[in-house]
Design a protein around this motif. Structure first.
Motif: not given
Ligand SMILES: *Cc1c(COP(=O)(O)O)cnc(C)c1O
Length: 458
Positions: A388-394, A444-447
Motif C-alpha cells: 500500500g501507500r504511506n499515509k503521510e507521503t502518499g 482501491p483505497s485500502a487492502l
C-alpha cells in the motif's frame, strides 16, 4: 528431495478444469491482471491462499451433522471452548467468524489513538485494524527477515533492541501490547523460536507490557521448533504449541489455516476483564458470544480440526515437508525464492526473478499473472501492491520483499500437482525477459491487492 507421503487417503474428489494458454490470456486480461479477480473455475491448481481452502476429514464432515444450532449456549461452543483451552492453553474463548473479526475486537478494545503497536513484521488485516483503531504499527522483526536469501532458522524472531528503541522513544504507556505472530506470513512463513519468546516475555515483563499472539500458524511454527531448535526434538508438536502460547497473554486466531476448516476464528485470553469486554463487542459485530458469527456446525468442524492438527505429528510433518519439497524443486532449477522455506508457502523473489521491472511497475503482480497464463496455477502478489501507500507521503511503500506467494492448501493437492506447478514456473523463469510490468487502472483505497486492476506497460 524426499516427499513425505500423505498420512490420509482420498475419499471424495472434485474435478478441476484444464484450460489452454489462449483461454488463460483472455481470462487474466479480463481480471485486470489480478489473480484475486480470476474465477476459481478457470484455475487449474489454486495456490492463491491456504486460508479456508483446507480439505476437511471424514470426522469433520461427520461433526457438521452434529451442529447444535441453538441461538444461545450451543453444545458445539462448549466443545470448541474446551478444545481451545486444552490445545492452546488460554482460559477464555470468544468465537468469531474468522481471524480478522477477532483482530477488529482486540484492536478496538486495546488500542487508543496515538498508540504504537510493535510486531514481528505485519499482517495485512492485523495492521489495518491497528491503524483503524488509531495505532501505528512498528516493525520489530530481526533484519534477517527482510533478506530473502538469508538462511537464519528463525526469521520470525523479534529484535528486542528495536522494541527497546520504541519504548525509549514513546514510553511503555503508549504501547498497548506487543503483537507477536507465529510463522510470520509476510516474511515467508518464517517461525519464531522459543528462545526468542523467552526474551520477549522478559522484555515485556520488565516494561509492564502485554504480548498478544497472532495464533493463526502456531502448529506450523511448533513443527519448525521441533525440527530446528535445540532441546525440542523429543517434544510433541502438541506440547510445543502449548509452550508457545504460554509466553503470551491472549491471542487472535484464524482457524482457516492451522485449524483445518473453511471458515472460523477466535479470540482467547487469560484476562477476565478483557474477556468480558470482548464478549460485549462480539455481540455488536459478530453475534452472541457462544457463536460469534458461526453456525453451530462450523464450531463443531473447527473443534475437530484443531484436535486433528495436533493429534499426532504425522499430519504437520507431511504438511510442512510438502511445502519444502515444492521449494526444493524450484531451488534445483535456480528459481529465486525466500529461504529457508516457510511453513505454508513458497515465496518467489520477484525482484531477483524480474530484475528488468522497477518496483513501481509491480514485478510480483506481473509474475503472478504470467504464472497463471503459463500454467493455470494461481498465485498471489505480496509486494508493493499489498504494502500500500504511506499515509503521510502518499508514496508506495516499496517493501524490500517483493514476493509472489504460492500457498499450499492443506490436504488438497498431491505430489504430481506440485511437480506440474514447479515445471511451469521453471518455464516462466527460462523466458523471464519477456514479462512486462504493470500499472494501475483501478486502485482501491485500502487492502488494494484484493480488487486492484492493472494493464501492461509497454
Ligand atoms: C489469515 C490470517 C489472518 C486473518 O485471518 P482471516 O481468517 O483471513 O480473517 C491473520 N493473521 C494471519 C497470520 C493470517 O495468516
Amino acid at each position: 528431495m524426499k516427499y513425505v507421503p500423505e498420512p490420509f487417503r482420498i475419499k471424495t474428489v472434485e474435478p478441476i478444469k484444464m484450460t489452454t494458454r489462449e483461454f488463460r490470456q483472455d481470462a487474466i486480461r479480463e481480471a485486470g491482471y489480478n489473480t484475486f479477480l480470476l474465477k476459481s473455475e478457470d484455475v487449474y491448481i489454486d495456490l492463491l491462499t491456504d486460508s479456508g481452502t483446507n480439505a476437511m476429514s471424514d470426522a469433520q464432515w461427520a461433526a457438521l451433522q452434529l451442529g447444535d444450532e441453538a441461538y444461545a449456549g450451543s453444545r458445539n461452543f462448549y466443545d470448541l471452548e474446551r478444545t481451545i483451552q486444552e490445545v492452546y492453553g488460554y482460559k477464555h474463548v470468544v468465537p468469531t467468524h474468522q481471524g480478522r473479526a477477532a483482530e477488529h475486537i482486540m484492536s478496538r478494545l486495546l488500542i487508543k489513538p496515538g498508540d504504537f503497536v510493535p510486531g514481528n513484521m505485519y499482517f495485512t488485516t492485523t495492521r489495518l485494524h491497528q491503524e483503524l483503531a488509531g495505532g501505528t504499527f512498528n516493525d520489530a522483526i530481526i533484519d534477517e527477515a527482510h533478506d530473502p536469501s538469508c538462511t537464519h532458522p528463525f526469521k520470525g524472531n523479534f529484535d528486542v533492541k528495536k522494541l527497546q528503541a520504541l519504548v525509549d522513544k514513546v514510553g511503555p504507556k503508549r504501547i498497548p501490547y506487543i503483537s507477536a505472530a507465529t510463522c510470520v506470513n509476510m516474511a515467508g512463513g518464517q517461525p519464531i523460536s522459543i528462545a526468542n519468546l523467552h526474551e520477549l516475555r522478559a522484555f515485556a515483563d520488565k516494561h509492564g507490557l502485554k504480548i498478544m499472539l497472532d495464533n493463526t500458524r502456531t502448529v506450523e511454527n511448533a513443527y519448525f521448533i521441533q525440527k530446528r531448535e535445540a532441546g525440542f526434538a523429543n517434544k510433541s508438536v502438541k506440547q510445543i504449541v502449548r509452550e508457545i502460547c504460554s509466553f503470551t497473554d491472549g491471542c487472535t486466531s484464524s482457524a482457516k489455516k492451522d485449524g483445518l476448516v473453511n471458515i472460523g476464528g477466535f479470540l482467547a485470553t487469560n484476562d477476565e476483564d478483557f474477556f468480558v469486554a470482548s464478549k460485549e463487542q462480539v455481540v455488536i459485530y459478530e453475534g452472541l458470544h457462544t457463536y460469534g458469527g458461526l453456525a453451530g456446525r462450523d464450531m463443531a468442524a473447527m473443534a475437530q480440526g484443531i484436535r486433528e492438527s495436533v493429534a499426532n505429528d504425522d499430519y504437520i510433518k507431511y504438511r510442512v515437508e510438502q511445502v519444502n519439497f515444492f521449494g526444493d524443486l524450484l531451488s534445483a532449477a535456480g528459481v529465486p525464492h525466500v529461504v529457508p522455506h516457510g511453513g505454508h508457502a513458497i515465496f518467489l523473489d520477484a525482484r531477483a526473478f524480474l530484475p528488468h521491472i522497477d518496483q513501481e511497475q509491480f514485478p510480483a503482480q506481473a509474475l503472478a499473472a504470467e504464472i497463471y497464463v503459463e500454467t493455470g496455477v494461481r498465485a498471489m502478489e505480496r509486494g508493493n501492491v499489498s504494502a500500500g501507500r504511506n499515509k503521510e507521503t502518499g508514496q508506495n511503500y516499496r517493501p524490500k520483499l517483493e514476493l509472489v506467494r504460492l500457498t499450499i492448501p492443506r490436504r488438497v493437492y498431491t505430489q504430481s500437482h506440485l511437480e506440474y506447478a514447479a515445471e511451469g514456473i521453471i518455464n516462466v523463469f527460462q523466458k523471464r525477459d519477456c514479462v512486462k510490468g504493470l500499472r494501475f487502472t483501478f486502485e482501491p483505497s485500502a487492502l488494494r491487492f484484493f480488487q486492484a486492476r492493472f494493464e501492461t506497460v509497454g
